[in-house]
Enzyme design. Structure first.
Site, short mmCIF file in Angstrom:
data_model
loop_
_atom_site.label_atom_id
_atom_site.label_comp_id
_atom_site.label_asym_id
_atom_site.label_seq_id
_atom_site.Cartn_x
_atom_site.Cartn_y
_atom_site.Cartn_z
N LYS A 142 0.84 -1.20 0.00
CA LYS A 142 0.00 0.00 0.00
C LYS A 142 0.87 1.25 0.00
O LYS A 142 0.58 2.22 -0.70
CB LYS A 142 -0.94 -0.01 1.20
N GLN B 13 -5.69 -2.36 8.99
CA GLN B 13 -5.42 -3.66 8.37
C GLN B 13 -6.04 -4.80 9.18
O GLN B 13 -5.82 -4.88 10.39
CB GLN B 13 -3.90 -3.83 8.22
N ASP C 58 -12.00 1.68 2.79
CA ASP C 58 -12.20 0.24 2.63
C ASP C 58 -13.65 -0.08 2.26
O ASP C 58 -13.95 -1.18 1.80
CB ASP C 58 -11.89 -0.47 3.97
N1 GUN Z 1 -6.68 -7.46 4.97
C1 GUN Z 1 -6.61 -8.09 3.77
N2 GUN Z 1 -7.19 -7.34 2.82
C2 GUN Z 1 -7.65 -6.22 3.42
C3 GUN Z 1 -8.33 -5.06 2.96
O1 GUN Z 1 -8.66 -4.90 1.78
N3 GUN Z 1 -8.61 -4.13 3.89
C4 GUN Z 1 -8.29 -4.28 5.20
N4 GUN Z 1 -8.61 -3.30 6.05
N5 GUN Z 1 -7.65 -5.34 5.67
C5 GUN Z 1 -7.34 -6.29 4.78
#
Ligand code: GUN
Length: 298
Positions: free
Chosen positions: A53, A97, A120
């Site tokens: 990211k 996350q 998200d």
């Molecule tokens: N963990 C794995 N994929 C994601 C995602 O797209 N968003 C979040 N917040 N956690 C994740």
């Protein structure tokens, strides 16, 4: 043979477009898009996601701020951090996350994130707003954020020129993060949608009637090649690691669809890896840009 939908190439193209739009927004309004990513603990997969990211933010000229909390962080510390980020005008997106360490209340965390910064698309406010949206294209004005993986599936379909209007779409899987939302998105784009799951009868026959198949069940090569109708489009959301003695590492990644056999029937297909996967982060960047654009309008 099917034409491969190259998610890596599409995501790079999309990130280049977002990067240009982020600079333009800064020039025109002074607003610099910013994304805060919270990582609690040391989960190796999460660390990889968070690192990726950060790299994508750089590519998109988005200011990326990482907050790392120890694995034994207290709920109130995490809630205080989210409160601080909610009130920080330099932050347009907040992503915590997942999964969180077991002692933390994930639901309380997702509810605490300001829906206007929920890039998200997991907050019930965004889920609800999306459900009541009349047209997919109204999303930006309605102040909604769509969850990134299903949104990425739609972007791949649209950029590949796949006809959605009136198409029969079959979604296999009913999760809150992929199956359910991708089905709603396809419906809002005028597909006739069938949602299938582990209890569906005659699944092979249902899939055979589909113009578009979205596989999101998390089971390696569950969807057989001969279930795919001639000329169908296959979007494979699965990422499954299976053992493969012939591979150097002893394992390899496969999707939820039997790729080689499905390719013989499909007109378009996404590979694993390199299909839907790279699109998730690209859509996160798109949501962050959209949030900054909304903030600039206020
Ligand atoms: N963990 C794995 N994929 C994601 C995602 O797209 N968003 C979040 N917040 N956690 C994740």
């Amino acid at each position: 043979m099917a034409q491969i939908i190259d998610g890596k190439a599409v995501s790079e193209q999309l990130k280049a477009e977002i990067g240009a739009a982020v600079l333009k927004l800064k020039e025109e309004t002074g607003v610099q898009a910013g994304l805060a990513v919270i990582l609690v603990g040391e989960d190796p997969a999460s660390q990889v996601y968070v690192k990726n990211k950060g790299i994508s933010c750089k590519q998109c000229n988005i200011n990326s701020i990482e907050h790392r909390l120890p694995a034994d962080a207290k709920q109130e510390d995490l809630m205080a951090l989210i409160d601080k980020l909610n009130n920080d005008p330099a932050i347009h997106g907040i992503l915590c996350q997942l999964p969180l360490p077991k002692h933390l209340d994930e639901n309380q965390v997702l509810l605490a994130i300001d829906p206007a910064k929920d890039v998200d698309g997991f907050h019930p406010m965004n889920v609800g707003k999306f459900m009541t949206l009349k047209k997919f294209s109204d999303m930006a004005d309605a102040g909604v954020f769509l969850p990134c993986t299903p949104y990425g599936c739609i972007e791949l379909l649209q950029r590949s020129g796949v006809k959605l209007d009136g198409a029969n779409a079959v979604v296999i899987g009913r999760s809150n993060i992929v199956g359910k939302p991708v089905a709603m998105m396809l419906m809002s784009l005028n597909c006739t949608v069938t949602i299938c799951h582990s209890r569906t009868k005659n699944l092979a026959d249902v899939v055979r009637a589909a113009d578009i198949v979205v596989a999101a069940i998390g089971s390696p090569e569950f969807v057989k090649g001969d279930w795919i109708g001639k000329g169908a489009t296959v979007i494979d959301v699965g990422v499954n690691r299976i053992s493969d003695p012939a591979a150097k590492s002893g394992t390899r990644l496969v999707g939820d669809v039997e790729y080689a056999a499905a390719s013989e029937n499909a007109a378009f297909i996404t590979p694993v890896p390199g299909g839907v996967g790279p699109m998730t982060i690209a859509m996160l960047m798109k949501n962050t840009l959209m949030s900054a654009q909304r903030a600039a309008k206020k």
